[in-house]
Design an enzyme around this catalytic site. Structure first.
Site, PDB file in Angstrom:
ATOM      1  N   LYS A  40       0.846  -1.204   0.000  1.00 57.55           N
ATOM      2  CA  LYS A  40       0.000   0.000   0.000  1.00 57.55           C
ATOM      3  C   LYS A  40       0.881   1.253   0.000  1.00 57.55           C
ATOM      4  O   LYS A  40       2.084   1.169   0.239  1.00 57.55           O
ATOM      5  CB  LYS A  40      -0.941  -0.014   1.212  1.00 57.55           C
ATOM      6  CG  LYS A  40      -1.912  -1.207   1.232  1.00 57.55           C
ATOM      7  CD  LYS A  40      -3.079  -1.049   0.266  1.00 57.55           C
ATOM      8  CE  LYS A  40      -3.705  -2.354  -0.141  1.00 57.55           C
ATOM      9  NZ  LYS A  40      -4.730  -2.899   0.728  1.00 57.55           N
TER      10      LYS A  40
HETATM   11  C1  LIG Z   1      -5.877  -3.813   1.030  1.00 59.39           C
HETATM   12  C2  LIG Z   1      -7.322  -3.486   1.089  1.00 59.39           C
HETATM   13  C3  LIG Z   1      -8.128  -3.861   2.175  1.00 59.39           C
HETATM   14  C4  LIG Z   1      -7.675  -4.816   3.253  1.00 59.39           C
HETATM   15  O1  LIG Z   1      -6.540  -4.463   3.920  1.00 59.39           O
HETATM   16  P1  LIG Z   1      -5.638  -5.596   4.649  1.00 59.39           P
HETATM   17  O2  LIG Z   1      -4.688  -4.795   5.457  1.00 59.39           O
HETATM   18  O3  LIG Z   1      -4.978  -6.398   3.579  1.00 59.39           O
HETATM   19  O4  LIG Z   1      -6.552  -6.421   5.489  1.00 59.39           O
HETATM   20  C5  LIG Z   1      -9.445  -3.427   2.205  1.00 59.39           C
HETATM   21  N1  LIG Z   1      -9.952  -2.675   1.214  1.00 59.39           N
HETATM   22  C6  LIG Z   1      -9.217  -2.309   0.140  1.00 59.39           C
HETATM   23  C7  LIG Z   1      -9.843  -1.457  -0.915  1.00 59.39           C
HETATM   24  C8  LIG Z   1      -7.885  -2.725   0.032  1.00 59.39           C
HETATM   25  O5  LIG Z   1      -7.180  -2.358  -1.044  1.00 59.39           O
END
Ligand SMILES: *Cc1c(COP(=O)(O)O)cnc(C)c1O
Length: 361
Positions: A183
């Protein structure tokens, strides 16, 4: 030269010493759960976003479940969520006892619209989740104007700003972030956060993340073991001051694509008017995206159709699948293709990708 889809290592290279020192500080201090690093990160993240409360949790998925419960969602309620998103946006709803109700998206912006949300509303609607997908800005205020609280899924939008300068994650009743390593702001493992302007929501989030307890002796409601840990918080604190610069780099990458003529070949991402998207992913549109994907891969350009099967068509979501088609969602699922973008993405790389797109015909 092959072009990777993302590059998390290069931006971190200049921070290696600082990161190592932060990790050592935690090891030396001997506190690993809910200590000074998490407290400091929560404060610094709230200041960065300009929101009153930020609470660290274990990941971006549990962040959504906990935030929904803190907003009062429970059994018998419905939560509206787009189907064109990462699966976790919807997966996080059933654990609250509520039912996910899938809404459509605009196939050009990939975002929910007030119209698609309105079409999914019933008297049982408690909250609408809007997803700032790919780092663009979803229309939070327009959806709230329908009279339902909005939870922003800002997992892909750390560093994005709306036209009025406010940041993604400060626009709704609460917002959730993921610090999954790829991210825009990534930990060295899992991590997440919940932000909110409301002190009572923040208080309930803090209770829920620690087993539904305020004092670690009495347990008021069934909660979760869902904490951001000290090591991850210390690592995130080193990176946070660089997030805006990294997002600037991503936006420069987007301009490089435009300058190299990508828009003459495929549909470019459509930023919300006046906004500064964080471009977690740079997602183009093409009528034959599957063919383009194969051709680009063969040319050494990494690319990916992230959500070819929309969430409402996944087997686990069959009990919640709508009776009618979500036409914008199906079109977006078929036509989208993520091409490389990252903070250090160069003009030369943009030119190379555009050349490969052109050659793919
Ligand atoms: C990555 C993501 C999540 C979940 O996050 P995690 O930390 O992997 O549990 C939820 N919503 C979106 C849009 C994402 O890109």
């Amino acid at each position: 030269m092959p072009v990777p889809l993302f590059d998390t290592q290069t931006p971190l290279a200049p921070l290696r010493d600082e990161l190592r020192a932060a990790i050592e500080r935690v090891v030396d201090g001997g506190r690993f759960i809910l200590g000074p690093e998490v407290e400091a990160f929560e404060r610094e993240f709230a200041t960065y976003l300009d929101v009153d409360h930020a609470v660290g949790v274990a990941n971006g998925t549990e962040a959504i479940t906990i935030a929904l419960r803190a907003l009062g969602v429970g059994p018998g309620d419905e939560v509206i969520v787009p189907s064109f998103t990462f699966y976790a946006s919807a997966e996080a709803i059933p654990p609250t006892g509520a039912t996910p109700v899938f809404c459509d998206v605009d196939p050009e912006t990939f975002m929910v619209t007030p119209e698609t949300v309105r079409a999914a509303m019933t008297p049982k609607t408690k909250v609408a989740i809007v997803v700032h997908l790919f780092g663009n800005l979803a229309p939070v205020e327009e959806v709230e104007a329908l009279g339902i609280p909005v939870l922003e899924d800002a997992a892909q939008a750390a560093g994005a700003r709306a036209a009025d300068g406010r940041r993604a994650g400060t626009l709704g009743s609460a917002a959730t972030f993921s610090f999954y390593p790829t991210k825009n702001l990534g930990a060295f493992g899992d991590g997440g956060a919940i932000t909110t302007p409301y002190p009572d929501v923040a208080e309930r989030v803090r209770t829920l993340r620690f087993h539904g307890s305020r004092d670690k002796v009495t347990y008021e409601e069934v909660g979760y073991n869902s904490r951001l840990d000290e090591l991850q918080a210390a690592i995130l604190r080193v990176q946070l001051p660089h997030l805006d610069g990294w997002c600037d780099g991503r936006r420069a990458g987007a301009r490089a694509y435009e300058g190299a003529g990508l828009g003459e070949l495929v549909g470019l991402p459509v930023p919300t008017p006046g906004s500064s998207p964080a471009w977690h992913l740079y997602v183009i549109r093409d009528d034959d995206a599957a063919h383009l994907e194969t051709a680009l891969r063969a040319a050494g350009v990494e690319c990916r159709g992230y959500y070819r099967t929309p969430v409402h068509r996944q087997a686990a979501m069959a009990p919640y699948a709508p009776q009618h088609d979500l036409r914008g969602t199906d079109e977006a699922a078929r036509t989208h293709l993520a091409v490389p973008i990252y903070p250090t993405f160069s003009e030369a790389q943009a030119t190379e990708v555009v050349r490969a797109v052109k050659a793919a015909g």
